[in-house]
Design an enzyme around this catalytic site. Sequence first.
Site, short mmCIF file in Angstrom:
data_model
loop_
_atom_site.label_atom_id
_atom_site.label_comp_id
_atom_site.label_asym_id
_atom_site.label_seq_id
_atom_site.Cartn_x
_atom_site.Cartn_y
_atom_site.Cartn_z
N ASN A 143 7.10 -42.58 -22.44
CA ASN A 143 8.23 -42.73 -21.51
C ASN A 143 8.90 -41.41 -21.13
OD1 ASN A 143 9.16 -42.51 -24.11
ND2 ASN A 143 10.83 -43.96 -23.82
N GLU A 154 11.04 -42.14 -34.74
CA GLU A 154 11.87 -42.56 -33.60
C GLU A 154 11.20 -43.77 -32.99
OE1 GLU A 154 14.71 -41.51 -32.93
OE2 GLU A 154 14.84 -39.53 -33.85
N CYS A 163 13.76 -46.29 -25.15
CA CYS A 163 13.86 -46.92 -26.47
C CYS A 163 15.27 -47.39 -26.79
CB CYS A 163 13.40 -45.95 -27.52
SG CYS A 163 14.26 -44.37 -27.36
N GLU A 192 16.75 -36.57 -34.23
CA GLU A 192 16.35 -35.49 -33.34
C GLU A 192 17.62 -34.91 -32.72
OE1 GLU A 192 12.97 -37.41 -31.02
OE2 GLU A 192 11.93 -35.94 -32.27
P1 NAD Z 1 2.90 -46.66 -29.44
O1 NAD Z 1 3.47 -46.92 -30.77
O2 NAD Z 1 1.85 -47.54 -28.92
O3 NAD Z 1 2.26 -45.19 -29.40
C1 NAD Z 1 3.02 -44.04 -29.72
C2 NAD Z 1 2.08 -42.91 -30.06
O4 NAD Z 1 1.47 -43.16 -31.32
C3 NAD Z 1 0.94 -42.70 -29.07
O5 NAD Z 1 0.75 -41.30 -28.90
C4 NAD Z 1 -0.25 -43.34 -29.77
O6 NAD Z 1 -1.49 -42.80 -29.39
C5 NAD Z 1 0.06 -43.02 -31.22
N1 NAD Z 1 -0.54 -43.91 -32.21
C6 NAD Z 1 -0.78 -45.23 -32.10
N2 NAD Z 1 -1.27 -45.71 -33.27
C7 NAD Z 1 -1.31 -44.68 -34.13
C8 NAD Z 1 -1.70 -44.53 -35.50
N3 NAD Z 1 -2.14 -45.57 -36.20
N4 NAD Z 1 -1.60 -43.32 -36.08
C9 NAD Z 1 -1.12 -42.25 -35.38
N5 NAD Z 1 -0.75 -42.32 -34.08
C10 NAD Z 1 -0.84 -43.52 -33.47
O7 NAD Z 1 4.17 -46.55 -28.47
P2 NAD Z 1 4.20 -46.41 -26.88
O8 NAD Z 1 3.76 -47.70 -26.32
O9 NAD Z 1 3.52 -45.15 -26.47
O10 NAD Z 1 5.75 -46.19 -26.62
C11 NAD Z 1 6.65 -47.23 -26.55
C12 NAD Z 1 7.40 -47.41 -27.85
O11 NAD Z 1 8.01 -46.18 -28.25
C13 NAD Z 1 8.54 -48.39 -27.73
O12 NAD Z 1 8.60 -49.22 -28.86
C14 NAD Z 1 9.77 -47.51 -27.66
O13 NAD Z 1 10.94 -48.13 -28.07
C15 NAD Z 1 9.38 -46.40 -28.56
N6 NAD Z 1 10.17 -45.20 -28.26
C16 NAD Z 1 11.11 -44.77 -29.16
C17 NAD Z 1 11.89 -43.66 -28.87
C18 NAD Z 1 12.96 -43.18 -29.83
O14 NAD Z 1 13.36 -42.03 -29.72
N7 NAD Z 1 13.43 -43.97 -30.75
C19 NAD Z 1 11.72 -42.98 -27.67
C20 NAD Z 1 10.74 -43.43 -26.78
C21 NAD Z 1 9.98 -44.55 -27.09
#
Ligand code: NAD
Length: 487
Positions: free
Chosen positions: A153, A250, A284, A461
């Site tokens: 995002n 996060e 998020c 962060e």
């Molecule tokens: P996701 O969890 O599918 O993927 C996040 C990242 O993790 C990607 O780069 C992915 O390739 C990697 N990944 C996936 N499985 C993994 C594993 N087993 N080991 C290591 N890396 C792995 O999330 P998304 O769909 O890319 O993003 C959306 C989510 O992120 C939402 O839940 C959102 O709330 C959250 N988010 C949180 C914040 C925050 O600061 N709290 C900010 C932005 C997004």
Amino acid sequence: MKAQPPASHFIDGEYVEDTAGTPFDSIYPATGEVIARLHAATPAIVEKAIAAAKRAQGEWAAMSPTARGRILKRASEIMRERNRELSELETLDTGKPIQETIVADPTSGADAFEFFGGVAAAALNGDYIPLGGDFAFTKRVPLGVCVGIGAWNYPQQIACWKGAPALVAGNAMVFKPSENTPLGALKIAEILFEAGLPKGLYNVIQGDRTTGPLLVNHKDVAKVSLTGSVETGRKVAGAAAAQLKHVTMELGGKSPLIVFDDADLESAIGGAMLGNFYSTGQVCSNGTRVFVQKGIKDKFLSRLKERTEKIVIGDPMDEATQLGPMVSRAQLDKVFSYVEKGKAEGATLLTGGGIPNNVSAEGTYIQPTVFADVTDEMTICREEIFGPVMCVLDFDNEDEVIARANGTEFGLSAGVFTSDLTRAHRVVDQLEAGTLWINTYNLAPVEVPFGGSKQSGFGRENSLAALDHYTELKSVYVAMGKVEAPY
Ligand code: NAD
């Protein structure tokens, strides 16, 4: 429109390709066009990036914090000089409207480099502890090689929010962007290198959920900072725990935004809209459960509907566009499935829920959507949707709304709109969240700690607090006399 980088990865100060890696396309969500073709990292690429980081880190850590900070500040200047170019790239990577990326994406990344570059000289000091003759002192030392894993995002912001505190504290970083948005982080690596960052200290490698574990499990990695979903957070934190690595998580949320009947109505509606529709709802910390006190429900809903229906949807490169597409077809389908669940479970669809009629059929668009009469047990109220879908719930009184707001496994953010300041403070004191707002929503300046509690993660962060998560303390006891041993 093409945005093909010179190669898939940036390692040891240069672009690197390994065509043995699984090929994947970067797609512009507004049109479905392939804008770049890349390769996921092979184990050899992962090894190369971590080895480069490990090699470079010692010398970097030996530099003065001021010298390290100067390079980060130069990077922030370059980012600001190239804001338009970087914002256009961010728009291509994510589909977010240029109207947003130009003010929110590279600029917030630049803020992180400027802030951490600026505080470096003072924020990494240790303590002197007098012990009556003897004394001790503490040193704040870097962790070593840190891994950053990003969501899709805010690709450039996430790359900087993790990179800036890690680097200024004397660490090296290997960053893996989301497979949906692989382009922005490569530019950040290029800019850091151009600003004078020695090679090997900020490396970017591509890949997906199969690549992430290669980084997390690597023996030379000391810390992992993830921005992603709760499900991924559990896996990554679990793998890191097996080797007792440091982690920052996060993760996702389903945050409450509470509007009391004495609130400034237009501000509260503006806050709720920003907290649900900005970045097409892919934020998020969004306040996706909007609790509205019953006395103002009708007025709130009618103005919300009116204002939501005026949102300009369209070509993200057009500066008039306020709402772009979702990042991917998969995410769009997921959001539509929640819209169907909302209808099936009896929520009132106040507006939206369909495909806008003025956009490319290949684009991944959905109208900004508001459900009213949502109840706590509905699926749309319990699960993170991560799209422009606002749930409005009614409430009677303060104690009731606090209990209901806290009735979730998540704890990322929360907001309250009221003109009664004592009530505002009383309410935020009781809300279970890491990042809270009074009479605004979703502002996250670099000076303020950002992060979650409960299942939304841990660690912070931004702000000086982030430095705690990229350093550890070394305590040194200094004896000034002879050792008195009883034997
Ligand atoms: P996701 O969890 O599918 O993927 C996040 C990242 O993790 C990607 O780069 C992915 O390739 C990697 N990944 C996936 N499985 C993994 C594993 N087993 N080991 C290591 N890396 C792995 O999330 P998304 O769909 O890319 O993003 C959306 C989510 O992120 C939402 O839940 C959102 O709330 C959250 N988010 C949180 C914040 C925050 O600061 N709290 C900010 C932005 C997004």
